[in-house]
Every structure is written in structure tokens, then in C-alpha cells.
Enzyme design. Structure first.
Site, PDB file in Angstrom:
ATOM      1  N   ASP A 137     -38.007  19.649  14.550  1.00 16.88           N
ATOM      2  CA  ASP A 137     -39.024  20.601  14.997  1.00 16.88           C
ATOM      3  C   ASP A 137     -39.817  20.042  16.173  1.00 16.88           C
ATOM      4  O   ASP A 137     -39.926  18.836  16.352  1.00 16.88           O
ATOM      5  CB  ASP A 137     -39.981  20.942  13.859  1.00 16.88           C
ATOM      6  CG  ASP A 137     -40.767  19.735  13.381  1.00 16.88           C
ATOM      7  OD1 ASP A 137     -40.145  18.674  13.177  1.00 16.88           O
ATOM      8  OD2 ASP A 137     -41.998  19.838  13.216  1.00 16.88           O
ATOM      9  N   GLU A 138     -40.376  20.921  16.976  1.00 17.62           N
ATOM     10  CA  GLU A 138     -41.353  20.569  18.006  1.00 17.62           C
ATOM     11  C   GLU A 138     -40.931  19.349  18.835  1.00 17.62           C
ATOM     12  O   GLU A 138     -41.745  18.502  19.175  1.00 17.62           O
ATOM     13  CB  GLU A 138     -42.720  20.328  17.341  1.00 17.62           C
ATOM     14  CG  GLU A 138     -43.237  21.575  16.630  1.00 17.62           C
ATOM     15  CD  GLU A 138     -44.483  21.334  15.817  1.00 17.62           C
ATOM     16  OE1 GLU A 138     -44.758  20.174  15.461  1.00 17.62           O
ATOM     17  OE2 GLU A 138     -45.207  22.318  15.522  1.00 17.62           O
ATOM     18  N   PHE A 139     -39.649  19.300  19.161  1.00 18.11           N
ATOM     19  CA  PHE A 139     -39.124  18.248  20.027  1.00 18.11           C
ATOM     20  C   PHE A 139     -39.853  18.267  21.370  1.00 18.11           C
ATOM     21  O   PHE A 139     -40.416  17.270  21.830  1.00 18.11           O
ATOM     22  CB  PHE A 139     -37.617  18.453  20.183  1.00 18.11           C
ATOM     23  CG  PHE A 139     -36.975  17.740  21.330  1.00 18.11           C
ATOM     24  CD1 PHE A 139     -37.167  16.388  21.532  1.00 18.11           C
ATOM     25  CD2 PHE A 139     -36.158  18.439  22.224  1.00 18.11           C
ATOM     26  CE1 PHE A 139     -36.559  15.730  22.597  1.00 18.11           C
ATOM     27  CE2 PHE A 139     -35.551  17.803  23.281  1.00 18.11           C
ATOM     28  CZ  PHE A 139     -35.758  16.445  23.471  1.00 18.11           C
ATOM     29  N   HIS A 175     -41.901  14.158  17.351  1.00 20.56           N
ATOM     30  CA  HIS A 175     -42.831  13.520  16.413  1.00 20.56           C
ATOM     31  C   HIS A 175     -42.625  12.012  16.317  1.00 20.56           C
ATOM     32  O   HIS A 175     -42.796  11.418  15.246  1.00 20.56           O
ATOM     33  CB  HIS A 175     -42.713  14.159  15.026  1.00 20.56           C
ATOM     34  CG  HIS A 175     -43.256  15.558  14.964  1.00 20.56           C
ATOM     35  ND1 HIS A 175     -44.544  15.845  14.571  1.00 20.56           N
ATOM     36  CD2 HIS A 175     -42.680  16.750  15.254  1.00 20.56           C
ATOM     37  CE1 HIS A 175     -44.732  17.160  14.623  1.00 20.56           C
ATOM     38  NE2 HIS A 175     -43.623  17.731  15.044  1.00 20.56           N
TER      39      HIS A 175
END
Length: 372
Positions: free
Chosen positions: A204-206, A151
Site C-alpha cells: 500500500d501507499e508505495f 512505508h
């Protein structure tokens, strides 16, 4: 002083109460015009009840944290808007405000030395200090949320040398200079939120966590720097541990989202530091770990259940706006997100009342469509 705070929240309330602080009681009691409470904060909560017509009640605090998360990275919110939110939270006895300051679409806090990173609309350093102070007036702690190592698209536009190959939004966690850069930025964040006991560092969501093979540099680094049998996921866990340790040096507790840890589709050679707390928001992928994995590994957990507690602007990613009926009929603070439909066990996930590792629950405002 407490009566003045209540008057600000409930202007028509004018009844005076005898207030007694008694450390031997756990919560608070109201007996007509007499209030006994364990602390000033709990006396404040008792006055909130009294302002709404309660004449007699005995209450105990069960959950440590009752919070709201606001995605300011994608959408600008003014200081005035946060003041109104804080007042609304106080009326509902909510006691944590988590402010998400960075996202792929923006960075909205002017930190000393990092002003150039900011989006056109952003809060000043003093704005945030004012928000923190105003929240403290109503016994609300403000927690910073700075997402890393994913992100980061907005920030990496200014620092492309720290971007992971084959990604627009992920940090190159194999690069020591990239890690130092994030630590410097985090240091400025923690200086701004110096009274917060907690920092949410994202996690998260690397990358798509089931697609490490598309990021070969992670695998190469893992075998060179960690273990001959290590994989890309070990580099990710090592990075989270590294940043978590840095946060702990400031006497703060790091938190991360759950989706990348203890994956069922991966074998890890690096163990996640048990002192890192877990904000459990989803189990939409069958490889994501169940809640009991985090409990077994001695992590404190918080419930950010996306199905019932996510208000996503634009109703993106399949989310529909929560409403009163949905919340009342479907939400229980001890029920966590359902497991993926392909699980071979029960999909429902519950935690026991008064479980020592369960800290509380948060309602989240996400601004996936910031124009809404």
C-alpha cells in the site's frame, strides 16, 4: 487438556463435559454435559460457549479467518500485552493475529543479522517465538506483516542507497540490489514465523498512485525492462509479483493491501499473480479498484473495512474510534468499504455469504499517533 485451557480463560468454570470428536459433523454440538465436535479446536470453541452458560447449541464455522491486526511498527507492545490480547481473542473465538512489525516510524523485531535496524524498544526473536507458541495454544495463527515497497522510511535511513528518488519512504524497485535486500530481510521474517501459512507483504501507499509522473525513473525502467508501452505502475506490479513469488518459495501465501492494484485510472501491461490474496481496506480514491475487480481476477479477498474496523490511535486521517453501537449497527462481515463518492454505480460493496473467494474479516489497531 482442553478443560485446563478453558479454566485459564474462565477461572470460575468447573463443569466437566464428555468430549467426542466426530469427523462426520461440520461444526460442534452441545447437549447439556455432552460435546460433539469435528475437531479439537471446535471442541475448544464449544467449551467456550459452555463456560458462558450455553447448555444446548449447534454451530458451524462460516468464515475461515476471524482476526486482529496490530501495528507494532509504530508503537511497542510487550510480550505480556500480546498474551493478554491472545486470551481476549480466544474468548471471542478469533483465530488469526497479524503483527505489523515495520513502519516508517520503526522496526520492532530483532531478527538475526538485522538487529541494527531495530527501534530502541523491540521484541526479541525469542519473545516472538513465545507469542507464536502461546497463540497456538489457543488455536490462533500468527501472521507477519512486513510492508514493502512503501512505508520503509525507518529502514531506508540505514540503507539510503535503496531509496527511490523523490521519496523518503519508498524502495527503489528498479534496483536489483534493493530487491535482494528486501528478500533477505523477508527471509529472516519468514524463518521467525515459520509456522505461518501466510505473509502480508504490504504493497500500500508505495507512492501516491495517481502521481507516477513524479517518479520518472520508474517509467524509464518500465520501457527498458518490461515493454516499450509499459509505465511506472507496471514496475510496481512486477515488484509485487517478484516478492510474492519469493514468499511462495517458502510455501507461504502472500497478501497485499488493495489500493494500488487494478486501478481505474491506469492501464497495466503486467498482470498481478492471482495467487496473491487481497486485504481490502479502502476505496477512498476514485481510481481505486472495486471489490469485483479482484474477484473477477480470481484473488481470494479479506475484509479489513476501515470505516468500521479501524481503531486508529489519535483518531488520525479522519477516523473516529469504533464503539459497540457503531459496530453492531453498521458492521456486516459481508459488506466491504464503500466505493468513492464519485462512482457512477452503487457505492455499497457486498460479497455473497459462503463465496469461495472470501476468507474472513479483521479488526485493525493502527498506531498513527504512538504516544496515545
Amino acid at each position: 487438556m482442553l478443560e485446563e485451557k478453558i479454566k485459564n480463560l474462565f477461572p470460575t468454570f468447573d463443569k466437566e463435559h464428555e468430549l467426542i470428536i466426530r469427523k462426520e459433523i461440520e461444526g460442534y454440538k452441545i447437549f447439556e454435559s455432552r460435546i460433539e465436535a469435528h475437531s479439537e479446536r471446535l471442541a475448544f470453541y464449544a467449551l467456550i460457549d459452555a463456560a458462558q452458560g450455553v447448555k444446548e447449541v449447534e454451530q458451524k464455522e462460516i468464515l475461515t479467518e476471524r482476526g486482529v491486526h496490530v501495528d507494532m511498527g509504530r508503537k511497542y507492545f510487550s510480550k505480556k500485552w500480546f498474551y493478554k490480547l491472545i486470551e481476549m481473542m480466544a474468548r471471542k473465538k478469533l483465530n488469526r493475529l497479524q503483527i505489523h512489525i515495520s513502519e516508517n516510524e520503526g522496526f520492532r523485531l530483532k531478527l538475526p543479522g538485522y538487529e541494527s535496524l531495530c527501534s530502541n524498544q523491540a521484541l526479541s526473536y525469542q519473545d516472538m517465538q513465545d507469542i507464536i507458541q502461546y497463540a497456538s495454544k489457543y488455536y490462533i495463527e500468527v501472521i507477519p506483516s512486513f510492508d514493502t515497497p512503501g512505508h520503509l522510511k525507518h529502514i531506508l535511513k540505514s540503507y539510503p542507497q535503496y531509496r527511490l528518488k523523490n521519496s523518503e519512504s519508498a524502495l527503489d524497485i528498479t534496483n536489483p540490489k534493493a530487491r535482494l535486500f528486501i528478500k533477505g530481510l523477508l527471509s529472516s521474517v519468514m524463518d521467525c514465523f515459520k509456522d505461518s501459512k501466510v505473509v502480508h507483504i504490504g504493497g500500500d501507499e508505495f507512492i501516491p498512485f495517481d502521481q507516477y509522473e513524479f517518479y520518472p525513473d520508474l517509467e524509464t525502467y518500465a520501457k527498458s525492462e518490461i515493454d516499450k508501452d509499459a509505465t511506472g505502475s507496471d514496475v510496481y506490479i512486477d515488484y509485487i509479483n517478484d516478492i510474492g513469488k519469493f514468499v511462495m518459495q517458502y510455501n507461504k501465501i502472500p497478501r497485499i493491501w488493495n489500493d494500488g492494484m487494478y486501478r481505474l485510472d491506469q492501464k497495466s501491461h503486467v498482470s498481478l499473480n492471482a495467487d496473491i490474496q487481497i486485504t481490502y481496506w479502502t476505496s477512498w480514491h476514485e481510481g481505486m479498484a472495486p471489490l469485483h475487480s479482484f474477484i473477477t481476477h480470481n484473488h481470494d479477498v479479506l475484509n479489513f473495512m476501515d470505516e468500521n474496523l479501524y481503531f486508529v490511535l489519535g483518531e488520525c486521517a479522519g477516523y473516529s474510534y469504533p464503539n459497540v453501537d457503531k459496530m453492531q449497527n453498521n458492521f456486516n462481515p459481508y459488506r466491504f468499504p464503500n466505493r468513492h463518492k464519485n462512482t457512477d454505480s452503487s457505492r455499497e460493496q457486498w460479497i455473497e455469504i459462503n463465496h469461495k473467494q472470501y476468507l474472513g474479516s479483521y479488526f485493525s489497531i493502527w498506531c498513527d499517533d504512538p504516544k496515545q
